[in-house]
Design a protein around this motif. Structure first.
Motif, PDB file in Angstrom:
ATOM      1  N   ASP A   1      -4.319   7.427   5.694  1.00 44.84           N
ATOM      2  CA  ASP A   1      -2.795   7.565   5.491  1.00 44.84           C
ATOM      3  C   ASP A   1      -2.725   8.146   4.214  1.00 44.84           C
ATOM      4  O   ASP A   1      -2.498   7.668   3.362  1.00 44.84           O
TER       5      ASP A   1
ATOM      6  N   ALA B   1      -7.224   4.384   6.860  1.00 44.13           N
ATOM      7  CA  ALA B   1      -5.751   4.405   6.398  1.00 44.13           C
ATOM      8  C   ALA B   1      -5.454   4.344   4.777  1.00 44.13           C
ATOM      9  O   ALA B   1      -4.975   4.918   4.033  1.00 44.13           O
ATOM     10  N   HIS B   2      -6.489   3.156   4.423  1.00 46.37           N
ATOM     11  CA  HIS B   2      -6.158   2.925   2.851  1.00 46.37           C
ATOM     12  C   HIS B   2      -6.996   3.679   2.087  1.00 46.37           C
ATOM     13  O   HIS B   2      -6.657   4.295   1.046  1.00 46.37           O
TER      14      HIS B   2
ATOM     15  N   GLN C   1       0.837  -1.142   0.056  1.00 47.81           N
ATOM     16  CA  GLN C   1      -0.046  -0.020   0.035  1.00 47.81           C
ATOM     17  C   GLN C   1       0.941   1.286  -0.091  1.00 47.81           C
ATOM     18  O   GLN C   1       0.250   2.370   0.030  1.00 47.81           O
TER      19      GLN C   1
ATOM     20  N   HIS D   1       0.487   8.855   3.393  1.00 46.50           N
ATOM     21  CA  HIS D   1       1.623   8.040   2.831  1.00 46.50           C
ATOM     22  C   HIS D   1       1.086   6.906   2.177  1.00 46.50           C
ATOM     23  O   HIS D   1       2.048   6.199   1.553  1.00 46.50           O
ATOM     24  N   LYS D   2       0.046   6.514   2.093  1.00 43.23           N
ATOM     25  CA  LYS D   2      -0.403   5.490   1.194  1.00 43.23           C
ATOM     26  C   LYS D   2      -1.306   6.011  -0.092  1.00 43.23           C
ATOM     27  O   LYS D   2      -0.587   6.214  -0.968  1.00 43.23           O
TER      28      LYS D   2
ATOM     29  N   THR E   1      -7.206  -3.859   4.917  1.00 42.21           N
ATOM     30  CA  THR E   1      -6.157  -3.915   4.271  1.00 42.21           C
ATOM     31  C   THR E   1      -5.963  -5.184   3.191  1.00 42.21           C
ATOM     32  O   THR E   1      -5.345  -5.157   2.400  1.00 42.21           O
TER      33      THR E   1
ATOM     34  N   GLY F   1       1.789   7.917  11.307  1.00 46.49           N
ATOM     35  CA  GLY F   1       1.098   6.532  10.839  1.00 46.49           C
ATOM     36  C   GLY F   1      -0.462   6.363  11.205  1.00 46.49           C
ATOM     37  O   GLY F   1      -0.727   6.889  12.212  1.00 46.49           O
ATOM     38  N   GLY F   2      -0.985   5.365  10.394  1.00 45.30           N
ATOM     39  CA  GLY F   2      -2.263   5.117  10.562  1.00 45.30           C
ATOM     40  C   GLY F   2      -2.320   4.193  12.029  1.00 45.30           C
ATOM     41  O   GLY F   2      -3.414   4.245  12.707  1.00 45.30           O
ATOM     42  N   SER F   3      -1.401   3.546  12.335  1.00 51.79           N
ATOM     43  CA  SER F   3      -1.423   2.751  13.689  1.00 51.79           C
ATOM     44  C   SER F   3      -1.707   3.526  14.682  1.00 51.79           C
ATOM     45  O   SER F   3      -2.326   3.432  15.748  1.00 51.79           O
TER      46      SER F   3
ATOM     47  N   GLY G   1     -11.770   0.537   3.501  1.00 50.00           N
ATOM     48  CA  GLY G   1     -10.732   0.159   2.630  1.00 50.00           C
ATOM     49  C   GLY G   1      -9.981  -0.821   3.910  1.00 50.00           C
ATOM     50  O   GLY G   1      -9.005  -0.418   4.426  1.00 50.00           O
TER      51      GLY G   1
ATOM     52  N   HIS H   1      -7.621  -3.919  10.843  1.00 48.91           N
ATOM     53  CA  HIS H   1      -6.046  -4.008  10.789  1.00 48.91           C
ATOM     54  C   HIS H   1      -5.830  -4.274  12.113  1.00 48.91           C
ATOM     55  O   HIS H   1      -6.169  -3.823  13.111  1.00 48.91           O
TER      56      HIS H   1
HETATM   57  C1  LIG Z   1      -1.876   0.323   6.600  1.00 48.03           C
HETATM   58  C2  LIG Z   1      -3.050   0.326   7.502  1.00 48.03           C
HETATM   59  C3  LIG Z   1      -2.852   0.768   8.640  1.00 48.03           C
HETATM   60  C4  LIG Z   1      -1.681   0.974   9.532  1.00 48.03           C
HETATM   61  O1  LIG Z   1      -1.112   2.209   9.022  1.00 48.03           O
HETATM   62  P1  LIG Z   1       0.454   2.517   8.946  1.00 48.03           P
HETATM   63  O2  LIG Z   1       0.774   3.967   8.485  1.00 48.03           O
HETATM   64  O3  LIG Z   1       1.189   1.556   8.557  1.00 48.03           O
HETATM   65  O4  LIG Z   1       0.982   2.506  10.585  1.00 48.03           O
HETATM   66  C5  LIG Z   1      -4.091   0.700   9.675  1.00 48.03           C
HETATM   67  N1  LIG Z   1      -5.202   0.436   9.093  1.00 48.03           N
HETATM   68  C6  LIG Z   1      -5.322   0.079   7.488  1.00 48.03           C
HETATM   69  C7  LIG Z   1      -6.661   0.009   7.186  1.00 48.03           C
HETATM   70  C8  LIG Z   1      -4.156  -0.057   6.759  1.00 48.03           C
HETATM   71  O5  LIG Z   1      -4.338  -0.305   5.625  1.00 48.03           O
END
Ligand SMILES: *Cc1c(COP(=O)(O)O)cnc(C)c1O
Length: 541
Positions: free
Chosen positions: A343, A316-317, A130, A345-346, A289, A190-192, A287, A232
């Motif tokens: 995110d 995030a996605h 991603q 960055h994705k 993962t 970050g998404g986490s 979205g 996720h």
């Molecule tokens: C990638 C992702 C995350 C984590 O995000 P990071 O930026 O990698 O920490 C969380 N939730 C979903 C749905 C993701 O695809």
């Protein structure tokens, strides 16, 4: 004193002429003030930028050059001690460098190794994950940020990033349909971390004493969260970190499209309540993962409201679809979420990391963290602290990540992101159609974003080979090095996973990938391959 020279010449036929002035003499020892000399910076940056421009211009279909970790360790160790004279022979490659300074040669060797090892995200062969090639302009601004060093948790240190965050919040607020001033947007690493922050806000909202007194003891209803089966893993981590406990995660069944199943939702939540759980937060995905599924946000928001649950949408996605007029309807109801994340960055193609966390109710964005720290926080708000984000985000020193996004937005407009996302989602739909026409392939889901999972299931596949077959194909594809795809388990069975992140990918590339999958799959069948332990497989291959 300034001379031009060919500092970096890749081994290919064409010599890459790099004119870099050098004020460093050969064999100079470097003093502290020289390391910070702007002329040296110009030389190093010129070298790097020229190499990067060439890297961006490559058009070859490349997946991953799977370097042996031992080889790579040896090379890196060598580069650490190497004077630069022998940089060309470190195994870093085929780098041929000549020029005035051994230091530049060493830098070129390191950068060459950096760019050639790992996933080639700018190649159309990369369809695996991603993250992706960033908008080059955003990367340029990232470099500026790395030099300006203006962390963005406090206005005092980074006035422009803080203001840009405010402006970008308004841009997104308009797209979401929220009134100016009523909501909040916070950038985070970050998404986490966004998941953790949102769940922390939800927890503190329900259990006001948890921050100081810890989570309530188990006598009353146990704090719990409800999530989709496909959520996720950062949600599970957050449940552990926040003292909810992963045992208190209620798993909501998904439907055929792998979205939270609305028919099962009520019964699942009722059953949880009967078990003595207080489900205070529901996490949905925009979205997933695994397959890029978008949960039925509108109906989930309604259910969450009726049961007084906090709704966090992990976007995030796919949360970024909000930037496209064409794709936004897929996120119907996202404006009703208490929190949601994107995110950048994705799927907004920024350098990592750059995450946007949104709160529907601005006040609630101050509910996650509560600290006194006299060295940074002022007792009373004043014009210089009004825009501080430090009370809303976990980081103390935070990258001014918004600058990359804001600058790109300011120069190219939202349309750039929309166009790219529309292309990639369209590509996934076309790829689905192509798959459906090939009898040896099994489709699993209609793509809802830019992720597509499927299986190669030739008719003559012996049943004893089925286990691990998809993963074995993925491994062969990876070793082959032309394409890079990922794998995932769906309903306990392996599947191939393609994520379209690069607008240079065409249907032709996807067809080539399917041909490669077929060829490797057929090889496995002929070899009468059966799943062994990963180590054994490694030895065989
Ligand atoms: C990638 C992702 C995350 C984590 O995000 P990071 O930026 O990698 O920490 C969380 N939730 C979903 C749905 C993701 O695809």
């Amino acid at each position: 004193m300034i001379s031009s020279s060919t500092l970096y010449a890749p081994s290919q036929d064409r010599a890459f002429d790099l004119a870099v002035p050098s004020f460093l003499g050969e064999g100079d020892g470097l003093r502290l003030d020289e390391a910070f000399d702007p002329r040296l910076f110009l030389e190093q940056a010129t070298l790097a930028v020229r190499m990067l421009a060439e890297h961006l211009g490559k058009r070859a279909i490349e997946g991953l050059d799977s370097k042996d970790p031992e080889d790579l360790l040896r090379t890196v160790r060598q580069l650490l001690s190497d004077s630069g004279e022998g940089a060309g022979e470190t195994g870093a490659g085929e780098v041929r460098v000549s020029g005035p300074s051994s230091m530049h040669r060493k830098l070129a060797a390191i950068l060459d190794l950096y760019l050639k090892s790992g996933i080639q995200v700018y190649s159309p062969g990369y369809m695996g994950r991603q993250f992706s090639g960033a908008v080059p302009l955003a990367s340029v601004v990232d470099l500026v940020g790395a030099i300006a060093c203006q962390p963005s948790s406090f206005y005092e240190a980074g006035p422009l990033p803080n203001v840009a965050e405010e402006i970008m919040a308004d841009e997104f607020g308009q797209l979401i349909g929220w009134d100016k001033g009523s909501f909040a947007m916070v950038t985070t690493s970050g998404g986490s971390l966004a998941t953790l922050t949102a769940m922390l806000s939800a927890r503190n909202h329900r259990y006001a004493d948890a921050w100081t007194g810890g989570m309530p003891s188990a006598d009353g209803a146990q704090p719990a969260i409800a999530v989709s089966e496909d959520v996720h893993y950062s949600v599970h981590r957050s449940a552990g970190i926040l003292g909810i406990g992963t045992d208190q995660i209620v798993r909501l069944p998904v439907d055929g499209a792998r979205r939270i199943c609305l028919e099962s939702l009520g019964p699942a939540l009722d059953a949880a309540a009967e078990r003595g759980l207080d489900v205070f937060c529901m996490v949905a995905s925009a979205g997933t993962t695994c397959v890029g599924a978008v949960d039925p946000l509108d109906a989930l928001a309604e259910a969450a409201g009726a049961r007084e649950m906090w709704l966090h949408v992990d976007g995030a996605h796919g949360g970024s679809l909000i930037v496209s007029d064409e794709l936004r309807p897929r996120l119907l109801g996202i404006e009703k979420a208490d929190t949601f994340s994107i995110d950048a960055h994705k799927t907004l193609f920024m350098p990592a990391s750059c995450t946007l966390l949104f709160y529907k109710d601005r006040e609630k964005s101050f509910g996650a963290f509560d600290q006194e720290a006299s060295y940074v926080f002022e007792k009373e708000s004043n014009p210089l602290t009004a825009l501080d984000r430090a009370k809303q985000n976990f980081e103390c020193t935070k990258r001014p990540m918004i600058m990359n996004l804001w600058t790109t937005w300011a120069l190219y407009g939202r349309e750039l992101f929309a166009e790219k996302l529309q292309y990639l989602c369209g590509l996934a739909e076309q790829a689905y159609e192509v798959l459906a026409e090939r009898p040896d392939f099994e489709t699993i889901h209609r793509p809802q974003t830019n992720i597509l999972c499927f299986r190669y299931t030739p008719e003559k596949l012996p049943p004893e080979m089925a286990e691990g077959f998809q993963v074995a194909i993925r491994d062969r594809i990876r070793e082959d090095g032309r394409f890079f795809i990922s794998k995932v388990e769906i309903d306990g069975q392996g599947a191939l996973r393609v994520v379209f992140m690069n607008h240079r990918i065409t249907m032709n590339h996807f067809r080539l990938l399917l041909d490669a999958i077929e060829a490797h799959g057929q090889d496995l069948v002929h070899e009468r391959w059966v799943r062994k332990s990963p180590l054994e497989n490694r030895r065989v291959s």
